[in-house]
Design a protein around this motif. Structure first.
Motif, PDB file in Angstrom:
ATOM      1  N   THR A 133      -6.995  -6.910  -2.295  1.00  0.00           N
ATOM      2  CA  THR A 133      -6.285  -6.376  -3.454  1.00  0.00           C
ATOM      3  C   THR A 133      -4.787  -6.634  -3.335  1.00  0.00           C
ATOM      4  O   THR A 133      -4.127  -7.021  -4.309  1.00  0.00           O
ATOM      5  CB  THR A 133      -6.544  -4.865  -3.587  1.00  0.00           C
ATOM      6  N   LEU A 134      -4.236  -6.427  -2.132  1.00  0.00           N
ATOM      7  CA  LEU A 134      -2.801  -6.631  -1.936  1.00  0.00           C
ATOM      8  C   LEU A 134      -2.430  -8.097  -2.165  1.00  0.00           C
ATOM      9  O   LEU A 134      -1.430  -8.394  -2.825  1.00  0.00           O
ATOM     10  CB  LEU A 134      -2.403  -6.190  -0.521  1.00  0.00           C
TER      11      LEU A 134
ATOM     12  N   ASP B  85      -2.581  -8.858  -5.828  1.00  0.00           N
ATOM     13  CA  ASP B  85      -1.405  -8.349  -6.533  1.00  0.00           C
ATOM     14  C   ASP B  85      -0.197  -9.252  -6.319  1.00  0.00           C
ATOM     15  O   ASP B  85       0.558  -9.548  -7.253  1.00  0.00           O
ATOM     16  CB  ASP B  85      -1.081  -6.928  -6.053  1.00  0.00           C
TER      17      ASP B  85
ATOM     18  N   LYS C 103       4.478  -2.499  -6.929  1.00  0.00           N
ATOM     19  CA  LYS C 103       3.077  -2.286  -7.310  1.00  0.00           C
ATOM     20  C   LYS C 103       2.341  -1.784  -6.079  1.00  0.00           C
ATOM     21  O   LYS C 103       2.346  -2.434  -5.030  1.00  0.00           O
ATOM     22  CB  LYS C 103       2.445  -3.570  -7.826  1.00  0.00           C
ATOM     23  N   GLN C 104       1.732  -0.605  -6.201  1.00  0.00           N
ATOM     24  CA  GLN C 104       1.063   0.027  -5.074  1.00  0.00           C
ATOM     25  C   GLN C 104      -0.443  -0.174  -5.142  1.00  0.00           C
ATOM     26  O   GLN C 104      -1.032  -0.265  -6.211  1.00  0.00           O
ATOM     27  CB  GLN C 104       1.347   1.528  -5.054  1.00  0.00           C
ATOM     28  N   THR C 105      -1.048  -0.226  -3.954  1.00  0.00           N
ATOM     29  CA  THR C 105      -2.501  -0.320  -3.822  1.00  0.00           C
ATOM     30  C   THR C 105      -2.994   0.889  -3.040  1.00  0.00           C
ATOM     31  O   THR C 105      -2.373   1.297  -2.060  1.00  0.00           O
ATOM     32  CB  THR C 105      -2.886  -1.618  -3.071  1.00  0.00           C
ATOM     33  N   ASN C 106      -4.093   1.473  -3.489  1.00  0.00           N
ATOM     34  CA  ASN C 106      -4.629   2.664  -2.837  1.00  0.00           C
ATOM     35  C   ASN C 106      -5.255   2.327  -1.481  1.00  0.00           C
ATOM     36  O   ASN C 106      -5.609   1.183  -1.207  1.00  0.00           O
ATOM     37  CB  ASN C 106      -5.670   3.343  -3.731  1.00  0.00           C
TER      38      ASN C 106
ATOM     39  N   LYS D  44      -6.962  -0.679   4.291  1.00  0.00           N
ATOM     40  CA  LYS D  44      -6.081  -1.220   3.263  1.00  0.00           C
ATOM     41  C   LYS D  44      -6.683  -2.563   2.852  1.00  0.00           C
ATOM     42  O   LYS D  44      -6.602  -3.524   3.605  1.00  0.00           O
ATOM     43  CB  LYS D  44      -4.664  -1.378   3.820  1.00  0.00           C
TER      44      LYS D  44
ATOM     45  N   PHE E 185       0.872  -1.158   0.000  1.00  0.00           N
ATOM     46  CA  PHE E 185       0.000   0.000   0.000  1.00  0.00           C
ATOM     47  C   PHE E 185       0.921   1.222   0.000  1.00  0.00           C
ATOM     48  O   PHE E 185       2.097   1.118   0.373  1.00  0.00           O
ATOM     49  CB  PHE E 185      -0.884   0.006   1.248  1.00  0.00           C
TER      50      PHE E 185
END
Length: 370
Positions: A306-307, A310, A340-343, A302, A137
């Motif tokens: 999604t994390l 990914d 790779k970032q997650t919002n 968070k 994140f």
């Protein structure tokens, strides 16, 4: 006949034992004894990491690839042992959230020597070139969201500001605090907030961009080590030492949900505290209930789904011979690591139902008062 029956009984017991051992295995996915993806998480004692374990298991339930998840229980030595265990099982990809970002270097370097692709998960492993990818994140954005929430909800001037941070051994703790400090510092400088519990922060109150050493000095005074009990002790010590002008209506930067609840309980029990705004992070179930009950102000959500997606997506790309997609990079003190970032999403009592219930992350039945 008795010998035949005795032999049959022994075979039956052996079969049951084998079945029991298989049920205890931490592997998921295909039935091969070889493990494709090894996952090492820092501790099973924090709800956050138990959530991650469940999401990893769910994500790989229908996969042809196998995985095994091991916990380091807050020990770098155990972490290295876990990595060695997974290497002996033939892993091709290692996903690791380190207990201590610097200390994990030797473990991942051993993995790289075996030709294993290393994905640093959520927390960046530092001071080594043995990292291929980083899934995270936006940690600076997490801290900035916490700081901005305090600004948006503070009333008047000279509001006592109590600062708390995560563990100095965790690179993310620095990033969270950096993000919060950058947005809070102008409001400290203009008198909106008055720092209540850190002489190091007071000495740096006119400086918005802090070096890592300067951040480290502040963290040295306000670290909770991600430990709710340590957070309780620090909060009690700070309130005992605080003058009357540092009580009343206060603002509290708490680094995550576990420490936020502990700190909130301490501040809530002090009759000289009229009200408090307290931040959090991770959207733990207990903290969502605290938010509903008005005992915690917010959390930074968070979405682990999604994390995990990914991280697993990267691992599968590697196993399939593809190059994983990335969106940026982080310098770990040795190299720039592709990332790779997650919002992240701010959740409080106004949007908790929309973000966490309606999205299917939690069930409404898990809470009261919604």
């Amino acid at each position: 006949m008795k010998k035949v029956w005795r032999l049959f009984s022994v075979l039956m017991v052996a079969t049951v034992l084998v079945g029991m051992l298989a049920a205890c295995s931490g592997t998921t996915g295909g039935s091969s004894s070889k493990v494709s993806v090894g996952i090492v998480l820092p501790t099973k004692d924090e709800p956050r990491w138990v959530q991650d374990e469940k999401r990893f298991i769910d994500a790989l339930s229908d996969s042809d690839y196998t995985t095994e998840i091991l916990f380091s229980q807050g020990s770098s030595a155990k972490e290295k042992e876990n990595v060695e265990t997974l290497l002996n099982k033939g892993i091709e990809v290692l996903i690791i959230a380190p207990h201590d970002g610097a200390a994990a270097g030797s473990a991942v370097e051993a993995a790289k020597k075996e030709g294993v692709t290393v994905i640093s998960y959520d927390r960046l492993i530092t001071e080594t070139d043995a990292i291929d990818y980083y899934v995270t994140f936006d940690s600076v954005a997490v801290g900035a969201a916490q700081g901005q929430y305090l600004i948006d909800n503070a009333k008047g001037t000279n509001v006592p500001l109590y600062l708390y941070a995560g563990a100095s051994s965790d690179n993310n703790a620095f990033l969270f605090f950096e993000g919060a400090w950058k947005v809070l510092q102008p409001k400290i400088a203009d008198g909106t907030f008055v720092i209540a519990n850190s002489s190091e922060a007071v000495a740096l109150k006119d400086k918005q961009e802090l070096t890592r050493d300067e951040l480290g000095k502040i963290l040295g005074q306000v670290t909770t080590n991600w430990d709710p009990n340590e957070a309780i002790n620090k909060a009690q010590t700070h309130l005992t030492a605080a003058a009357d002008n540092l009580k009343g209506d206060v603002a509290i930067l708490a680094p995550n949900d576990g420490t936020a609840r502990s700190i909130a309980d301490v501040f809530g029990s002090d009759s000289d505290i009229s009200s408090f705004i307290v931040t959090g992070q991770d959207a733990e179930k207990a903290s969502i209930q605290y938010i509903i009950d008005g005992k915690q102000s917010m959390t930074v959500f968070k979405d682990v789904r999604t994390l995990v997606s990914d991280a697993i997506g990267m691992a599968i790309d590697v196993l399939d011979g593809k190059t994983p997609a990335t969106t940026g990079s982080y310098n770990n003190g040795k190299v720039d690591v592709k990332a790779k970032q997650t919002n992240v999403i701010v959740v409080d009592d106004e949007n908790v139902k929309k973000e966490l219930i309606d999205s299917g992350y939690y069930e409404a039945s898990e809470f009261t008062g919604l």
